[in-house]
Design a protein around this motif. Structure first.
Motif, PDB file in Angstrom:
ATOM      1  N   ARG A 112       1.330  -1.072  -0.013  1.00  0.00           N
ATOM      2  CA  ARG A 112      -0.243  -0.001   0.336  1.00  0.00           C
ATOM      3  C   ARG A 112       0.602   1.052  -0.694  1.00  0.00           C
ATOM      4  O   ARG A 112       0.020   2.437  -0.464  1.00  0.00           O
ATOM      5  N   LEU A 113       1.757   0.999   0.763  1.00  0.00           N
ATOM      6  CA  LEU A 113       2.619   2.543   0.631  1.00  0.00           C
ATOM      7  C   LEU A 113       3.436   2.318  -0.472  1.00  0.00           C
ATOM      8  O   LEU A 113       3.335   4.084  -0.591  1.00  0.00           O
ATOM      9  N   ALA A 114       3.920   1.451  -1.266  1.00  0.00           N
ATOM     10  CA  ALA A 114       4.313   1.227  -2.486  1.00  0.00           C
ATOM     11  C   ALA A 114       3.637   2.328  -3.416  1.00  0.00           C
ATOM     12  O   ALA A 114       4.012   2.870  -4.093  1.00  0.00           O
ATOM     13  N   ALA A 115       2.523   2.033  -3.237  1.00  0.00           N
ATOM     14  CA  ALA A 115       1.381   1.688  -4.253  1.00  0.00           C
ATOM     15  C   ALA A 115       1.482   3.190  -4.493  1.00  0.00           C
ATOM     16  O   ALA A 115       0.874   4.558  -5.263  1.00  0.00           O
ATOM     17  N   TRP A 122       7.140   8.267  -7.632  1.00  0.00           N
ATOM     18  CA  TRP A 122       8.084   7.822  -7.926  1.00  0.00           C
ATOM     19  C   TRP A 122       8.489   6.131  -8.053  1.00  0.00           C
ATOM     20  O   TRP A 122       7.614   5.527  -8.581  1.00  0.00           O
ATOM     21  N   ASP A 123       9.529   5.899  -7.951  1.00  0.00           N
ATOM     22  CA  ASP A 123       9.610   4.396  -8.612  1.00  0.00           C
ATOM     23  C   ASP A 123       9.892   4.012  -6.916  1.00  0.00           C
ATOM     24  O   ASP A 123      10.642   3.653  -7.020  1.00  0.00           O
ATOM     25  N   ALA A 124       8.702   3.048  -6.855  1.00  0.00           N
ATOM     26  CA  ALA A 124       8.694   2.474  -5.108  1.00  0.00           C
ATOM     27  C   ALA A 124       8.306   0.995  -5.913  1.00  0.00           C
ATOM     28  O   ALA A 124       7.497   0.642  -6.702  1.00  0.00           O
ATOM     29  N   GLN A 125       8.662  -0.010  -4.956  1.00  0.00           N
ATOM     30  CA  GLN A 125       8.834  -1.104  -4.948  1.00  0.00           C
ATOM     31  C   GLN A 125       9.139  -1.555  -4.131  1.00  0.00           C
ATOM     32  O   GLN A 125       8.777  -1.099  -3.148  1.00  0.00           O
TER      33      GLN A 125
END
Length: 279
Positions: A112-115, A122-125
């Protein structure tokens, strides 16, 4: 919210370990909860289970039951992570306006935070050992999540601007190796944000072995003294830290809880702590 914990299985294996912070193999008995035995390192005062379950058995605990717990509470957990990131000064880390900024959430659960961060550019994973939770995040939140451990993910060196984990490091069998792995994948000058229970908090001191964080799934209970020692061993420097949480709901009259919640933050006696480290 009640902390998730599974009763240890009867077939689980355990190992005795040395202190991952200072390397000592000298411990004093500290707590006996009936489900776990806690000792304190005589050299650095780290609090840990010893002996403790091996990694494969720990990972087995994060099953469908854990996924449902995370799914049920994901918005509440997202809000708590936002509050922690605000406390540690996340928005002042120099990432605003950058075209490329990368973020890894280890132990991301449903992602959920990465989403949320991906929506903000952000490039978040994420990385997550619970397969049902990770698959939910991949399919529902459209987040790239590596199923397994950080080591399994195989990231290259100097990959991320920020690495984050919330209530994860206390579950890791080799937290010194874990932190070294985070240091390796961070870019020079990158940040590591770590949230974990505070073993020098008011609740720990008051409730001792009945403290809500003295549970079988927590292999280590760090304090605002021992966590920086572990981080510095990996090569990090401490930028800042904050704590919060005075008394749990229902453990004291509301007026007393509100007073405790207000006082522990400036004193550093909060039940939970967040640290900002830099490579």
């Amino acid at each position: 919210m009640k902390t998730f914990s599974k009763k240890p299985g009867t077939q689980e294996q355990s190992d005795r370990i040395g202190c991952p912070v200072c390397g000592s193999d000298s411990f004093h008995p500290h707590w006996e909860t009936g489900e776990s035995s806690w000792v304190r390192c005589t050299e650095c005062s780290l609090l840990l289970q010893n002996p403790q379950p091996v990694t494969d058995d720990i990972i087995e605990r994060y099953d469908e039951e854990y996924f449902h717990y995370e799914r049920q509470n994901e918005e509440a957990f997202l809000n708590l992570m936002h509050l922690g990131l605000r406390d540690i000064g996340f928005d002042s880390l120099g990432m605003a306006g950058r075209d490329e900024k990368s973020f890894l959430d280890i132990g991301c659960a449903t992602g959920r935070l990465a989403a949320f961060l991906r929506e903000a550019g952000w490039d978040a994973q994420g990385v997550e050992v619970c397969r049902p939770a990770a698959e939910f995040g991949i399919n529902t939140h459209k987040v790239p999540i590596h199923i397994g451990t950080l080591e399994d993910a195989g990231f290259e060196e100097n990959r991320f601007d920020i690495v984050h984990n919330s209530h994860v490091i206390e579950h890791i069998n080799q937290p010194d190796e874990f932190m070294a792995g985070i240091y390796r994948i961070l870019k020079p000058g990158g940040y590591y944000i770590c949230t974990t229970p505070n073993a020098l908090g008011l609740q720990a001191l008051l409730f001792q072995e009945k403290w809500r964080s003295a549970i079988p799934d927590h292999l280590f209970l760090f304090s605002r003294r021992t966590l920086p020692l572990l981080a510095e061993k990996a090569g990090f420097r401490v930028i800042r830290h904050r704590t919060w949480g005075g008394l749990g709901m229902g453990t004291a009259p509301l007026w007393l809880k509100k007073t405790a919640d207000r006082l522990v933050k400036p004193l550093g006696w909060g039940d939970v702590m967040i640290f900002l480290f830099q490579k």
